[in-house]
Design a protein around this motif. Structure first.
Motif, PDB file in Angstrom:
ATOM      1  N   LEU A  18      62.911  44.476 -10.752  1.00 15.87           N
ATOM      2  CA  LEU A  18      62.900  46.038 -10.813  1.00 15.87           C
ATOM      3  C   LEU A  18      63.163  46.750  -9.605  1.00 15.87           C
ATOM      4  CD1 LEU A  18      59.083  46.202 -12.440  1.00 15.87           C
ATOM      5  CD2 LEU A  18      61.152  47.188 -13.441  1.00 15.87           C
ATOM      6  N   ARG A  19      63.054  45.777  -8.604  1.00 20.91           N
ATOM      7  CA  ARG A  19      63.562  46.514  -7.038  1.00 20.91           C
ATOM      8  C   ARG A  19      65.143  46.789  -7.339  1.00 20.91           C
ATOM      9  NH1 ARG A  19      59.950  43.480  -4.032  1.00 20.91           N
ATOM     10  NH2 ARG A  19      61.506  41.955  -3.602  1.00 20.91           N
ATOM     11  N   ARG A  20      65.805  45.642  -7.874  1.00 17.51           N
ATOM     12  CA  ARG A  20      67.154  45.912  -8.126  1.00 17.51           C
ATOM     13  C   ARG A  20      67.619  47.131  -8.737  1.00 17.51           C
ATOM     14  NH1 ARG A  20      70.716  41.451  -8.001  1.00 17.51           N
ATOM     15  NH2 ARG A  20      72.570  42.802  -8.990  1.00 17.51           N
ATOM     16  N   CYS A  21      66.697  47.405  -9.946  1.00 16.53           N
ATOM     17  CA  CYS A  21      67.102  48.523 -10.893  1.00 16.53           C
ATOM     18  C   CYS A  21      66.812  49.750  -9.883  1.00 16.53           C
ATOM     19  CB  CYS A  21      66.088  48.523 -11.845  1.00 16.53           C
ATOM     20  SG  CYS A  21      66.333  47.214 -13.114  1.00 16.53           S
ATOM     21  N   ALA A  22      65.754  49.847  -9.139  1.00 17.35           N
ATOM     22  CA  ALA A  22      65.498  50.929  -8.528  1.00 17.35           C
ATOM     23  C   ALA A  22      66.451  51.485  -7.344  1.00 17.35           C
ATOM     24  CB  ALA A  22      64.046  51.059  -7.639  1.00 17.35           C
ATOM     25  N   LYS A  23      67.000  50.100  -6.764  1.00 18.66           N
ATOM     26  CA  LYS A  23      68.111  50.264  -5.770  1.00 18.66           C
ATOM     27  C   LYS A  23      69.352  50.819  -6.437  1.00 18.66           C
ATOM     28  CE  LYS A  23      70.652  47.505  -2.761  1.00 18.66           C
ATOM     29  NZ  LYS A  23      70.829  45.999  -2.454  1.00 18.66           N
ATOM     30  N   ALA A  24      69.740  50.502  -7.639  1.00 17.34           N
ATOM     31  CA  ALA A  24      70.792  51.414  -8.090  1.00 17.34           C
ATOM     32  C   ALA A  24      70.646  52.762  -8.772  1.00 17.34           C
ATOM     33  CB  ALA A  24      71.217  50.322  -9.446  1.00 17.34           C
ATOM     34  N   LEU A  25      69.443  52.990  -8.721  1.00 11.85           N
ATOM     35  CA  LEU A  25      69.121  54.235  -9.352  1.00 11.85           C
ATOM     36  C   LEU A  25      68.680  55.427  -8.425  1.00 11.85           C
ATOM     37  CD1 LEU A  25      66.833  53.240 -12.354  1.00 11.85           C
ATOM     38  CD2 LEU A  25      69.306  54.386 -12.496  1.00 11.85           C
ATOM     39  N   GLN A  26      67.953  54.956  -7.206  1.00 11.72           N
ATOM     40  CA  GLN A  26      67.485  55.745  -6.159  1.00 11.72           C
ATOM     41  C   GLN A  26      68.543  56.422  -5.156  1.00 11.72           C
ATOM     42  OE1 GLN A  26      64.072  54.321  -4.643  1.00 11.72           O
ATOM     43  NE2 GLN A  26      63.840  56.542  -4.404  1.00 11.72           N
ATOM     44  N   ASP A  27      68.499  57.905  -5.119  1.00 11.67           N
ATOM     45  CA  ASP A  27      69.412  58.642  -4.500  1.00 11.67           C
ATOM     46  C   ASP A  27      70.768  58.541  -4.908  1.00 11.67           C
ATOM     47  OD1 ASP A  27      67.321  59.125  -2.801  1.00 11.67           O
ATOM     48  OD2 ASP A  27      67.741  57.384  -1.381  1.00 11.67           O
ATOM     49  N   VAL A  28      70.910  58.397  -6.125  1.00 14.96           N
ATOM     50  CA  VAL A  28      72.360  58.442  -7.037  1.00 14.96           C
ATOM     51  C   VAL A  28      72.417  59.812  -7.376  1.00 14.96           C
ATOM     52  CG1 VAL A  28      73.764  57.429  -8.770  1.00 14.96           C
ATOM     53  CG2 VAL A  28      72.295  55.853  -7.301  1.00 14.96           C
ATOM     54  N   ASP A  29      73.651  60.366  -7.269  1.00 15.97           N
ATOM     55  CA  ASP A  29      73.870  61.594  -8.036  1.00 15.97           C
ATOM     56  C   ASP A  29      73.767  61.439  -9.434  1.00 15.97           C
ATOM     57  OD1 ASP A  29      75.015  63.680  -9.035  1.00 15.97           O
ATOM     58  OD2 ASP A  29      77.161  63.682  -8.523  1.00 15.97           O
ATOM     59  N   PRO A  30      72.626  62.302  -9.985  1.00 14.09           N
ATOM     60  CA  PRO A  30      72.133  62.448 -11.379  1.00 14.09           C
ATOM     61  C   PRO A  30      73.533  62.183 -12.332  1.00 14.09           C
ATOM     62  CG  PRO A  30      71.144  64.077 -10.019  1.00 14.09           C
ATOM     63  CD  PRO A  30      72.147  63.450  -9.257  1.00 14.09           C
ATOM     64  N   ASN A  31      74.426  63.040 -11.987  1.00 17.73           N
ATOM     65  CA  ASN A  31      75.484  62.955 -12.955  1.00 17.73           C
ATOM     66  C   ASN A  31      76.417  61.316 -13.095  1.00 17.73           C
ATOM     67  OD1 ASN A  31      74.993  65.599 -13.403  1.00 17.73           O
ATOM     68  ND2 ASN A  31      76.452  66.216 -11.866  1.00 17.73           N
ATOM     69  N   ARG A  32      75.921  60.582 -11.915  1.00 18.34           N
ATOM     70  CA  ARG A  32      76.731  59.135 -11.947  1.00 18.34           C
ATOM     71  C   ARG A  32      75.667  58.229 -12.619  1.00 18.34           C
ATOM     72  NH1 ARG A  32      81.241  59.295  -9.304  1.00 18.34           N
ATOM     73  NH2 ARG A  32      81.252  57.048  -8.762  1.00 18.34           N
ATOM     74  N   ILE A  33      74.330  58.748 -13.308  1.00 20.41           N
ATOM     75  CA  ILE A  33      73.880  57.664 -14.116  1.00 20.41           C
ATOM     76  C   ILE A  33      73.786  57.874 -15.498  1.00 20.41           C
ATOM     77  CG2 ILE A  33      71.245  57.100 -14.702  1.00 20.41           C
ATOM     78  CD1 ILE A  33      70.763  58.088 -11.714  1.00 20.41           C
ATOM     79  N   GLY A  34      74.004  56.889 -16.489  1.00 19.80           N
ATOM     80  CA  GLY A  34      74.251  57.013 -17.814  1.00 19.80           C
ATOM     81  C   GLY A  34      73.119  56.196 -18.209  1.00 19.80           C
TER      82      GLY A  34
END
Lengths: 207, 832
Positions: free
Chosen positions: B314-330
């Motif tokens: 879960l930490r790995r997931c959070a790291k990949a999602l935290q403070d990322v430009d929302p448009n760069r998440i799918g």
């Protein structure tokens, strides 16, 4: 063994054309298949299923209901010996055993040359004529043991030709004069009385 | 006849055992008695099939004015002033006698029979039968058991010839592949030699067999009925949402049984639904999260996935999602999830991360705006007598089994007219009034001609003018029209279906029954797992109640699956979440999906199995499957029904909604939702259409569930232009079949081996033009690639089309598809 051959397929199509619902032709087609091979082969049933637009399971369901449709190969001559009560009292079982010895098979079996199949039959509806035997459903009334053996010998030697092979159908086709033919009408569309019935009188005021 | 008053009474007065009861007009005596609390024993009678009076168990004394006499109560309709005795000495003697006859040949092998303990014959012999047998003769013996299909076994000596399975096969399923054979004492149920009972619905015969004659291979000798625990739930493998009973023993699901729900599945299940539990018991189920060691990230040769604790994953997931430009998440997928989990994920992605790049469909569905914007129909509306059903979608027999049975019944028994506008013939074609097969991409043009006022004089979309005019006349003749709307071919753009739907929506009295097939996809659309959508069928555009209740909100509508994958392939995404999605196998452009997974720095998969796409992910979260969590399901009508928990998930796998909550927590947010109840409380507050839905209300609604009403605005796009065809090419059409090699089916031992061998089907007249011979291997090629399969002649395929089944291991038509094209053309050539 085989599907219907080209000649029989033509006959089959002619039979099919007589019925408003294809499935209705199933029994005549089973007879045709039995005439072709001497019995109703699995492949023939599958072929009939295609022709009648039903599944092969439905064809085998109908075919297996009728004792006179044979689903396994039988001899050219099917010999039925009655051992029901009248025949039993008058020697039916002896007759059966004599024919078993003569043909060298047990009842239910077929001779190696595929000439004869012998069956132990229930009542042949000729109790007054016991003991009774049939060859391809031709009756032999009050038959003596030696006579029965002679029938077998004559059939085997070809001295007797009046009995056609098993499955052969009558060659006289049914003929209905056009004036009295109902024609091909599906039952749900038949709203007029059949032509052979007198027109019903209009309903009165009550009797 | 002269009594005018008698027509005004609501019921027919019948005296049963001295008490007066009211029967409905035309009601069978056996039903009227049961409805009024008097149970008459029976074996052959089944309320969903026509009565036959085979078993004679329901004999009761009836007086219709001619004196008392024994009559089978399943064959007699109630008539005024009928007097019935169900417990008289004469009736009891008759029932006792019938049972004694039935037990002449029925073996007393109850201790080793699977039916023992839940057997109507056993139960009714105890209740109504003779205490002991007078027969000493030998019973029938048969070879036992014989496999009448891959999953159904028959012990013929146990059969009491009630005609239930054979009637089901003929009347309900339309596959009369089993039949009575022989006569008299030798009668047996059997198939044609070497032609098995290969019906998609064969499993139902096991459920309705009143003795242990028919048994299902997956359940044979697995448990005794008294050791089973059970709970009611909903089948999730397709979108019909058939009601089921889930039965388990020792924390393992052993059987699904259909539950008779008037408005949905009538107790029937397709075998895919019935045996799908096997997949969830499979040893390949993910039991723990997997993580790809971080050191190797970014390098060309990445390390294998390894098991990791939940905190690490879960930490790995959070790291990949935290403070990322929302448009760069799918986020792709979510149709397998429960409604509650879908809402939690929607809230996490849209309301916390602020990204709208969310799509539950994998490019093989329809736009959410269309499905949610058209007037919705229920199955009952589609099947109501006097109506017309227009099928613009996948073959219901292959994809939506329980819906197929309902539609088939409606056409045969209730005179509903069926009109097909499909790219090839379907399992319903033989029942259709008209079966039109427009050229792929041109269904819209055909639909416009069908609803137009002018008489058509030339062919439209490859359909003869006479047929077009005949169907147009049928549609204008009046009566309610229900369009069963879905996507039949992934090789044809969704725009073509939209085009047809828009045209058909101009008919009078028309409603649409969605035929999107993927599990809980309708829940996903309702919960906002689609670009530009919010939960409660609200569009993102309007200032909704969610914009104040959720921490954040996407600024504008995001990407759909195709755009997400394209962005990922171009390196424009940082994190891609696969919510129970396998785009490599499911998205109709396998190449693009592969590139997308390769070019995204972090891919997170939430799934039950390590399929091809999950295996390419960097973090894999093990999720709980059906029967392992409580929640709810939305079917294709918008009917919400309960999902209940029966067993615990394997290992440490967790329900999807908990994963969303945990991830939010890791991100420093709080979804403020700790149970499905709280989800519904929040939804009831924020979305008007859910005002009356709650777990308590669903419990109260029991098997019927709650149909949610409400549609949003849909703006019709401009009509589609016809695409001209290269005259040497064929239009590619893909279809799915009941047993393909999708993830769940591939893990069901009973279904995995039933998938067909890959073939390309052409119209018989196309062979000569193309110079190929039937049965030979051909090369099917497009600009994307080529595959070699054998070719099949099928007159149900229109001329100029090439139909391939997707989701089979050995030949993947999705490798040939360009998902941006309206239609895809292929060449079919002999293999040199």
């Amino acid at each position: 063994m085989a599907r219907l051959n080209a000649e029989n397929l033509a006959t089959a199509n002619e039979i099919l054309s007589r019925y408003p619902v294809k499935k209705s032709a199933m029994i005549p087609l089973l007879h045709l298949a039995q005439e072709q091979d001497g019995y109703v082969a699995d492949d023939a049933m599958a072929h009939i299923a295609e022709l009648c637009d039903v599944t092969p399971a439905e064809v085998v369901g109908t075919c297996s209901f009728y004792e006179m449709f044979k689903r396994h190969e039988v001899g050219t001559y099917l010999v039925n010996v009655c051992t029901n009560i009248s025949c039993m009292l008058l020697g039916g079982e002896e007759l059966l055993h004599r024919l078993e010895d003569k043909l060298g098979i047990k009842h239910g079996g077929t001779t190696e040359d595929k000439m004869f199949t012998l069956e132990d039959y229930e009542c042949l509806a000729a109790c007054t004529e016991a003991p009774c035997m049939q060859v391809n459903y031709r009756y032999f009334h009050r038959i003596e043991l030696d006579e029965a053996e002679k029938v077998i010998d004559d059939l085997r030697s070809g001295a007797r030709t009046d009995i056609p092979p098993h499955g052969t159908l009558g060659k006289v086709r049914q003929h209905i004069p056009t004036g009295r033919s109902a024609g091909i009408v599906p039952p749900e569309q038949a709203n007029e009385a059949p032509v052979w019935l007198p027109a019903p009188t209009p309903e009165g005021e009550g009797s | 006849m002269t009594n005018v008053e008698s027509t005004e009474i609501e019921g027919i007065s019948v005296t049963v055992n001295g008490a007066e009861v009211l029967a409905r007009p035309g009601e069978l005596l056996i039903d009227a008695c049961e409805r009024n609390g008097v149970y008459i024993p029976r074996f052959c009678y089944h309320p969903r099939m026509k009565p036959v009076g085979m078993c004679r168990m329901c004999l009761v004394e009836v007086d219709t004015g001619r004196g008392m006499g024994l009559q089978p109560s399943c064959m007699i309709t109630c008539s005024p002033d009928m007097v019935v005795e169900t417990e008289s000495e004469v009736t009891k003697k008759a029932q006792d006698g019938v049972l004694e006859f039935l037990l002449i040949n029925h073996p007393l092998d109850c201790p080793v029979c699977d039916k023992g303990g839940e057997c109507p014959l056993q139960d009714q012999t105890m209740a109504y039968g003779p205490g002991e047998s007078r027969f000493v003769e030998e019973k029938r013996h048969y070879e036992k058991p014989i496999a009448i299909s891959d999953n159904v076994y028959l012990d013929r000596e146990r059969c009491i010839l009630c005609d239930r399975c054979t009637r089901f096969a003929k009347e309900v399923a339309g596959d009369p592949l089993i039949h009575f054979q022989g006569r008299g004492n030798g009668t047996e149920v059997n198939t044609f030699p070497d032609e098995p009972f290969s019906s998609y619905f064969a499993g139902n015969t096991v459920q309705i067999c009143p003795v242990g004659a028919l048994t299902a291979k997956p359940y044979r000798f697995q448990a005794r009925p008294w050791d089973l625990e059970e709970v009611q739930s909903t089948a999730t493998i397709d979108s019909v949402g058939s009601r089921i009973t889930v039965q388990s023993s020792r924390n393992k699901v052993l059987r699904y049984l259909g539950v008779d729900v008037d408005s949905v599945n009538w107790g029937w299940l397709s075998d895919r639904e019935r045996f799908s539990f096997e997949a969830f018991n499979h040893e390949d189920r993910l039991a723990d999260p997997l993580v790809r060691p971080e050191a190797s990230m970014g390098s060309a040769k990445r390390d294998q996935l390894v098991t990791a604790p939940w905190s690490t994953a879960l930490r790995r997931c959070a790291k990949a999602l935290q403070d990322v430009d929302p448009n760069r998440i799918g986020v792709i997928g979510g149709a397998r999830l429960s409604n509650e989990a879908q809402y939690m994920w929607a809230k996490l992605v849209k309301g916390v991360l602020g990204s709208d790049n969310v799509d539950a469909q994998l490019g093989d569905g329809l736009p959410a705006d269309l499905v949610l914007g058209l007037p919705r129909a229920t199955i009952d509306r589609a099947c109501a007598a006097g109506g017309t059903v227009v099928l613009v979608g996948p073959d219901p027999k292959e994809q939506l089994g329980a819906l197929y049975l309902r539609l088939r019944h409606a056409v045969i028994e209730d005179g509903v007219q069926l009109i097909e506008l499909t790219p090839h013939s379907t399992g319903l074609s033989r029942y259709a009034t008209h079966s039109l097969h427009p050229r792929p991409g041109e269904a819209g043009a055909l639909a416009r001609a069908l609803v137009g006022d002018s008489v058509v004089e030339s062919d439209i979309a490859g359909v003869a003018a006479a047929d077009v005019n005949a169907v147009a006349a049928t549609l204008k003749a009046g009566g309610p029209v229900t369009v069963v709307l879905g996507r039949s071919s992934a090789a044809e753009s969704e725009d073509a279906v939209v085009d047809a739907a828009v045209a058909l929506s101009s008919l009078d009295d028309v409603a649409f029954l969605s035929a999107l097939t993927r599990g809980n996809v309708h829940g996903a659309l309702d919960m906002g797992l689609a670009p530009g959508r919010l939960p409660g069928r609200q569009p993102l555009a309007t200032g909704s109640s969610f914009s104040t209740a959720w921490p954040t909100m996407p600024a504008e509508a995001g990407f759909d699956t195709h755009e997400i994958l394209q962005a990922a392939a171009d390196g424009r995404l940082d994190t891609l979440v696969l919510l129970a999605a396998d785009p490599i196998n499911d998205f109709p452009d396998a190449d693009l999906a592969r590139q997308a997974l390769e070019n995204t720095p972090t891919v997170i998969a939430v799934d039950l199995f390590l399929h091809e796409s999950a295996a390419a992910a960097d973090v894999v979260l093990a999720a709980a499957g059906p029967g392992e969590y409580a929640g709810s399901f939305t079917n294709l009508e918008g009917r919400i029904s309960q999902l209940n928990q029966m067993v615990t998930p394997p290992g440490t796998a967790r329900p999807d909604w908990i994963l969303a909550a945990e991830l939010a927590f890791q991100l420093g947010a709080d979804l403020e939702l700790e149970s499905p109840e709280q989800v519904w409380a929040e939804l009831a507050d924020l979305a008007p259409i859910y005002a009356d839905v709650s777990p308590a209300a669903l419990e109260a609604a029991a098997v019927e569930g709650i149909v949610v009403e409400g549609t949003s605005l849909f703006e019709a796009p401009a009509p589609l232009e016809a695409v001209s065809n290269d005259q040497y090419a064929l239009r590619l059409v893909t279809r799915r079949v009941m047993y393909d090699q999708g993830t769940v089916l591939a893990h069901s031992p009973s279904s995995a081996h039933l998938s067909p061998s890959p073939k390309v089907a052409l119209h018989p007249t196309d062979f000569e033009r193309l110079g190929v011979a039937e049965g030979s291997d051909v090369s099917v090629s497009s600009a994307r690639g080529a595959i070699t399969v054998s070719v099949l002649s099928d007159s149900g395929v229109p001329r100029g089309s090439a139909v391939m089944v997707s989701h089979l291991e050995d030949a993947r038509p999705y490798e040939l598809i360009d998902a941006t094209a309206v239609v895809n053309d292929v060449r079919v050539e002999p293999v040199a």
